[in-house]
Design an enzyme around this catalytic site. Structure first.
Site, PDB file in Angstrom:
ATOM      1  N   ASP A   1       0.840  -0.696   0.051  1.00 64.23           N
ATOM      2  CA  ASP A   1       0.220   0.257   0.325  1.00 64.23           C
ATOM      3  C   ASP A   1       0.659   1.416   0.007  1.00 64.23           C
ATOM      4  O   ASP A   1       1.847   0.999   0.538  1.00 64.23           O
ATOM      5  CB  ASP A   1      -0.718   0.169   0.769  1.00 64.23           C
TER       6      ASP A   1
ATOM      7  N   ASP B   1      -1.920  -2.710  -5.181  1.00 59.28           N
ATOM      8  CA  ASP B   1      -2.601  -2.852  -4.035  1.00 59.28           C
ATOM      9  C   ASP B   1      -3.153  -1.583  -2.899  1.00 59.28           C
ATOM     10  O   ASP B   1      -3.689  -1.329  -4.560  1.00 59.28           O
ATOM     11  CB  ASP B   1      -1.948  -3.730  -2.761  1.00 59.28           C
TER      12      ASP B   1
ATOM     13  N   ASP C   1      -4.564   1.652   3.613  1.00 57.94           N
ATOM     14  CA  ASP C   1      -5.156   0.925   4.507  1.00 57.94           C
ATOM     15  C   ASP C   1      -4.935   1.479   5.817  1.00 57.94           C
ATOM     16  O   ASP C   1      -4.153   1.192   6.269  1.00 57.94           O
ATOM     17  CB  ASP C   1      -4.755  -0.357   4.286  1.00 57.94           C
TER      18      ASP C   1
ATOM     19  N   ARG D   1     -13.843   0.142  -2.848  1.00 55.11           N
ATOM     20  CA  ARG D   1     -13.185   0.743  -1.421  1.00 55.11           C
ATOM     21  C   ARG D   1     -12.842   2.326  -1.320  1.00 55.11           C
ATOM     22  O   ARG D   1     -12.083   2.249  -1.000  1.00 55.11           O
ATOM     23  CB  ARG D   1     -12.173  -0.351  -1.363  1.00 55.11           C
TER      24      ARG D   1
END
Length: 447
Positions: free
Chosen positions: A228, A267, A271, A321
């Site tokens: 990330d 990715d 996060d 997301r």
């Protein structure tokens, strides 16, 4: 409720000129000219304001504001950044000013490193890997194992050692205004530490050279990458503010397919997992990305934690997301979502509430193309909740949960077990967000 007067006064002291080319590309307002800010506290010592989201709870978030001169650094190379960060276990307050763009894929001398450099000496080759785990011969019931998978993991570990920057507690990492400050190809890892501030930085091109094939992921298998741009794992009191996140210049549309599936090298953008807690994400731009923000890494991540506030961000060219939330208490307010397809990134949904997540989404604005439906803006597994009101779709008040539930067999719940109170800056109307957030979010705005 109107915005506090201090926010209005800040705007009156600023003159902002956004780069039209950057906005047209969906990368965000990357170039700005601003007058000097009259604040008495300089950019590098600023702390999160009282009641500004979950990260202001308890002791608040002050980052490295108490740093002495010996722990105040200006860095412009990967090697300098590594040295400034020091040991992840050292809790001495520090301020790290990033000047210009740091290329994470360089060695200590500044020489450019490629995927071939990381693979060297491991025995890994993509051609051999594809031959070894071809579903037609290897099957689809188990993860890859054996010589080539071991080699892939070794190469990935070599890359991680170079591009993952471990951030210690009590740290502020801030981009120097006017220098296109940011990190290219790297990952800030904020793990099991408290009190971190990340501001005014562009994060781009965070790419995994060695994605793993997982034939058991979904009906057809998937390629999964490992990095990330910013990752929070067991972190507390983190404020991420005025940053820009993008896949550029290598967009997903350029990814090849192997075994009929996209070879995904990206990715997450930001996060928040592994029991992270008390996080405020404000005034960032998220663009040109697929799996953008994950809150909670599993359905059993950490009950009682994962408390996150997400406000005044721009989401544009984001597939999904934004965020995907599990378990926690998440407040999503005054964000602008442009769900028009951008550079091949076709949005699937914005907010996903699952694993009993308690989401309050209020006074956000969605720009929805005529070919899309409001029912597709939310998602869930039938256990998550989304409460809140004042959400606009193309300027009209819309009950997003009702729209979603009318078209879904797994209804989102409409009540939550908490009431947001840390809401400094909450605007009672979303109408102006498409305009106001265009020039007040992302890297390069602060001075």
């Amino acid at each position: 409720m109107t915005a506090p007067s201090h926010r209005r006064s800040l705007r009156t002291r600023r003159t902002v000129v956004a780069s039209a080319a950057a906005l047209a590309a969906g990368i965000g307002a990357a170039t700005f000219v601003m007058n000097a800010n009259a604040d008495s506290v300089d950019l590098y010592h600023r702390t999160l304001a009282a009641k500004d989201g979950w990260a202001s709870s308890g002791t608040g978030t002050t980052g490295g504001t108490k740093a002495d001169s010996a722990h105040t650094f200006t860095v412009s190379t990967r090697a300098q950044l590594v040295k400034a960060l020091g040991s992840a276990s050292d809790t001495t307050p520090r301020i790290i000013k990033i000047k210009g763009t740091i290329d994470a894929n360089t060695d200590d001398a500044g020489k450019k490193l490629t995927c071939a450099n990381y693979a060297s000496g491991t025995g890994y080759s993509l051609t051999s890997y594809l031959k070894a785990y071809d579903p037609s011969t290897y099957g689809t019931s188990k993860l890859p194992s054996g010589t080539q998978e071991t080699a892939r993991a070794a190469a990935q570990t070599k890359q991680a050692k170079n591009i993952a920057f471990k951030v210690p507690a009590n740290t502020s990492i801030v981009g120097v205004p006017g220098t296109n400050a940011g990190i290219s190809g790297g990952m800030l890892q904020i793990q099991n530490v408290d009190n971190v501030i990340v501001r005014n930085l562009s994060f781009a091109a965070t790419e995994d050279c060695f994605p793993q094939w997982d034939p058991t992921d979904g009906d057809d298998g998937n390629w999964n990458s490992n990095y990330d741009s910013v990752t929070l794992r067991g972190a507390t009191h983190v404020w991420a503010d005025h940053n820009t996140f993008t896949d550029a210049p290598h967009l997903d549309s350029a990814n090849p397919k192997y075994y009929g599936r996209e070879y995904q090298i990206h990715d997450g953008a930001l996060d928040i997992t592994k029991g992270s807690d008390l996080v405020t994400v404000s005034r960032n731009q998220f663009t040109n990305h697929d799996k953008t923000m994950l809150i909670g890494s599993s359905d059993t991540d950490s009950t009682g934690k994962l408390r996150v506030s997400i406000h005044h961000n721009v989401w544009k060219g984001v597939i999904q997301r934004a965020p995907l939330a599990r378990i926690g208490q998440i407040h999503i307010y005054n964000n602008y979502y442009d769900v028009t397809t951008l550079n091949g990134y076709a949005p699937q949904y914005s907010i996903n509430s699952r694993a009993k997540a308690q989401v309050v989404a209020e006074n956000n604005y969605w720009k929805l193309p005529s070919t899309a439906k409001a029912a597709k803006l939310l998602s869930g597994d039938g256990t998550g909740s989304v409460a809140g009101s004042g959400n606009l779709v193309n300027g009209a008040v819309t009950d997003l949960v009702a729209a979603y539930n009318a078209a879904s067999s797994k209804d989102l719940k409409t009540t939550v077990n908490w009431t947001p109170t840390l809401t400094a800056g909450l605007e009672s109307s979303a109408k102006s967000l498409p305009t106001s957030l265009g020039t007040t979010t992302g890297a390069g705005v602060l001075s």
